[in-house]
Design a protein around this motif. Structure first.
Motif, PDB file in Angstrom:
ATOM      1  N   ALA A   1     -12.713   1.387  -4.564  1.00  0.00           N
ATOM      2  CA  ALA A   1     -13.434   2.628  -4.073  1.00  0.00           C
ATOM      3  C   ALA A   1     -12.576   3.386  -3.221  1.00  0.00           C
ATOM      4  N   LEU A   2     -11.811   2.829  -2.296  1.00  0.00           N
ATOM      5  CA  LEU A   2     -10.757   3.485  -1.387  1.00  0.00           C
ATOM      6  C   LEU A   2      -9.526   3.828  -2.158  1.00  0.00           C
ATOM      7  N   MET A   3      -9.176   3.286  -3.276  1.00  0.00           N
ATOM      8  CA  MET A   3      -8.042   3.894  -4.139  1.00  0.00           C
ATOM      9  C   MET A   3      -8.475   4.174  -5.610  1.00  0.00           C
ATOM     10  N   PRO A   4      -9.066   5.220  -5.840  1.00  0.00           N
ATOM     11  CA  PRO A   4     -10.030   5.206  -7.144  1.00  0.00           C
ATOM     12  C   PRO A   4      -8.913   5.443  -8.517  1.00  0.00           C
TER      13      PRO A   4
ATOM     14  N   CYS B   1       0.903  -1.254   0.001  1.00  0.00           N
ATOM     15  CA  CYS B   1       0.023  -0.048   0.005  1.00  0.00           C
ATOM     16  C   CYS B   1       1.034   1.242  -0.179  1.00  0.00           C
ATOM     17  N   ALA B   2       2.158   1.139   0.648  1.00  0.00           N
ATOM     18  CA  ALA B   2       2.859   2.298   0.834  1.00  0.00           C
ATOM     19  C   ALA B   2       3.550   2.812  -0.604  1.00  0.00           C
ATOM     20  N   ARG B   3       3.662   1.479  -1.429  1.00  0.00           N
ATOM     21  CA  ARG B   3       4.111   1.690  -2.828  1.00  0.00           C
ATOM     22  C   ARG B   3       2.822   2.505  -3.625  1.00  0.00           C
ATOM     23  N   MET B   4       1.715   1.884  -3.338  1.00  0.00           N
ATOM     24  CA  MET B   4       0.619   2.415  -4.095  1.00  0.00           C
ATOM     25  C   MET B   4       0.213   3.824  -4.075  1.00  0.00           C
ATOM     26  N   LEU B   5       0.298   4.244  -2.597  1.00  0.00           N
ATOM     27  CA  LEU B   5       0.074   5.643  -2.299  1.00  0.00           C
ATOM     28  C   LEU B   5       1.314   6.366  -1.536  1.00  0.00           C
ATOM     29  N   PRO B   6       2.403   6.428  -2.260  1.00  0.00           N
ATOM     30  CA  PRO B   6       3.634   7.185  -1.833  1.00  0.00           C
ATOM     31  C   PRO B   6       3.576   8.442  -1.282  1.00  0.00           C
ATOM     32  N   ASP B   7       2.695   9.369  -1.856  1.00  0.00           N
ATOM     33  CA  ASP B   7       2.463  10.587  -1.282  1.00  0.00           C
ATOM     34  C   ASP B   7       1.293  10.782  -0.239  1.00  0.00           C
ATOM     35  N   ASP B   8       0.815   9.646   0.108  1.00  0.00           N
ATOM     36  CA  ASP B   8      -0.248   9.621   1.204  1.00  0.00           C
ATOM     37  C   ASP B   8      -0.154   8.389   2.121  1.00  0.00           C
TER      38      ASP B   8
ATOM     39  N   TYR C   1      -6.525   3.493  -8.573  1.00  0.00           N
ATOM     40  CA  TYR C   1      -6.231   2.375  -9.274  1.00  0.00           C
ATOM     41  C   TYR C   1      -7.576   1.357  -9.521  1.00  0.00           C
ATOM     42  N   ARG C   2      -8.508   2.141  -9.798  1.00  0.00           N
ATOM     43  CA  ARG C   2      -9.970   1.559 -10.169  1.00  0.00           C
ATOM     44  C   ARG C   2      -9.851   0.525 -10.952  1.00  0.00           C
ATOM     45  N   ASP C   3      -9.068   0.607 -12.278  1.00  0.00           N
ATOM     46  CA  ASP C   3      -9.152  -0.045 -13.206  1.00  0.00           C
ATOM     47  C   ASP C   3      -8.523  -1.492 -13.007  1.00  0.00           C
ATOM     48  N   GLN C   4      -7.268  -1.340 -12.153  1.00  0.00           N
ATOM     49  CA  GLN C   4      -6.362  -2.640 -11.806  1.00  0.00           C
ATOM     50  C   GLN C   4      -7.054  -3.237 -10.730  1.00  0.00           C
TER      51      GLN C   4
ATOM     52  N   SER D   1     -16.198  -8.744  -4.119  1.00  0.00           N
ATOM     53  CA  SER D   1     -16.646  -7.491  -3.213  1.00  0.00           C
ATOM     54  C   SER D   1     -15.191  -6.766  -2.387  1.00  0.00           C
ATOM     55  N   THR D   2     -14.581  -7.673  -1.904  1.00  0.00           N
ATOM     56  CA  THR D   2     -13.273  -6.909  -1.236  1.00  0.00           C
ATOM     57  C   THR D   2     -12.406  -5.986  -2.424  1.00  0.00           C
ATOM     58  N   LEU D   3     -12.498  -6.635  -3.635  1.00  0.00           N
ATOM     59  CA  LEU D   3     -11.656  -5.867  -4.788  1.00  0.00           C
ATOM     60  C   LEU D   3     -12.481  -4.639  -5.083  1.00  0.00           C
TER      61      LEU D   3
END
Length: 216
Positions: A203-206, A152-159, A208-211, A196-198
């Motif tokens: 929704a929490l990381m829009p 998650c840190a790599r996905m959201l490095p600025d937050d 990355y919605r497509d992935q 449902s988890t995905l």
């Protein structure tokens, strides 16, 4: 000099293989006994009967019921950890792909099925009363949480704060669906729980919605 030191390498290897086979038989029988009898009523005798071995074999390898059950829980976690780690590694370097792989691994029927869920929840229900179970759980949960936090840190490095929250929510979602699958199997399926988890993570990381959104 002991027999182990004087035996030829092949004989020592065969003896170890036989010992490993017996341990595996006893551990697998322990899970079946928990499903059939519950954790409290599982004994060295019920496990030996499930394994088709003498009770002395179970005593030889695990000494006591407490030792056997603690080792069974550790074994369950080792199998689970190897499964999700292999899935993450196979996903490559992309963190979003790794997260998808980790979630899918949690709902793989080899890992998430009625029998195994019964065993998990039997152990978790006893953690308050058996400190050894809690210690084993924390050890493996910490390993997994660190891996999820890294993804998650790599996905959201600025937050980083949001990344930490999402890392917590991953297991909140998967654990919650495991509970639903365990308690209400007629109302939930592995596929529904996984998708449902995905969708929730998308929704929490829009960004990355497509992935993250499942294909169906």
């Amino acid at each position: 000099m002991s027999d182990a030191q004087t035996d030829p390498p092949r004989q020592r290897r065969e003896r170890k293989q036989n010992a490993d086979k017996r341990r595996r038989q006893v551990l697998d029988a322990t899970y079946r006994s928990i499903v059939s009898n519950g954790l409290q009523r599982t004994t060295l005798a019920t496990v030996a009967a499930e394994a088709g071995l003498s009770q002395g074999v179970a005593v030889f390898y695990f000494k006591s019921k407490k030792g056997l059950l603690s080792e069974a829980l550790r074994d369950l976690y080792l199998i689970y950890e190897a499964h999700w780690q292999e899935a993450v590694e196979a996903a490559g370097d992309d963190p979003a792909a790794q997260l998808v792989a980790l979630v899918k691994a949690d709902f793989d029927p080899k890992i998430c099925n009625p029998a195994i869920l019964s065993v998990w929840f039997a152990f978790w229900g006893e953690q308050k009363f058996t400190p050894q179970y809690g210690e084993i759980t924390r050890e493996f949960d910490d390993n997994r949480q660190r891996a999820i936090q890294g993804i998650c840190a790599r996905m959201l490095p600025d937050d980083p704060e949001h990344a930490a929250d999402v890392a917590d929510w991953v297991d909140t979602l998967t654990d919650g669906y495991w509970q639903n699958l365990h308690l209400f199997p007629a109302s939930y399926s592995n596929r529904r729980a996984c998708n449902s988890t995905l969708r929730a993570l998308a929704a929490l990381m829009p960004e990355y919605r497509d992935q993250l959104t499942p294909a169906d």
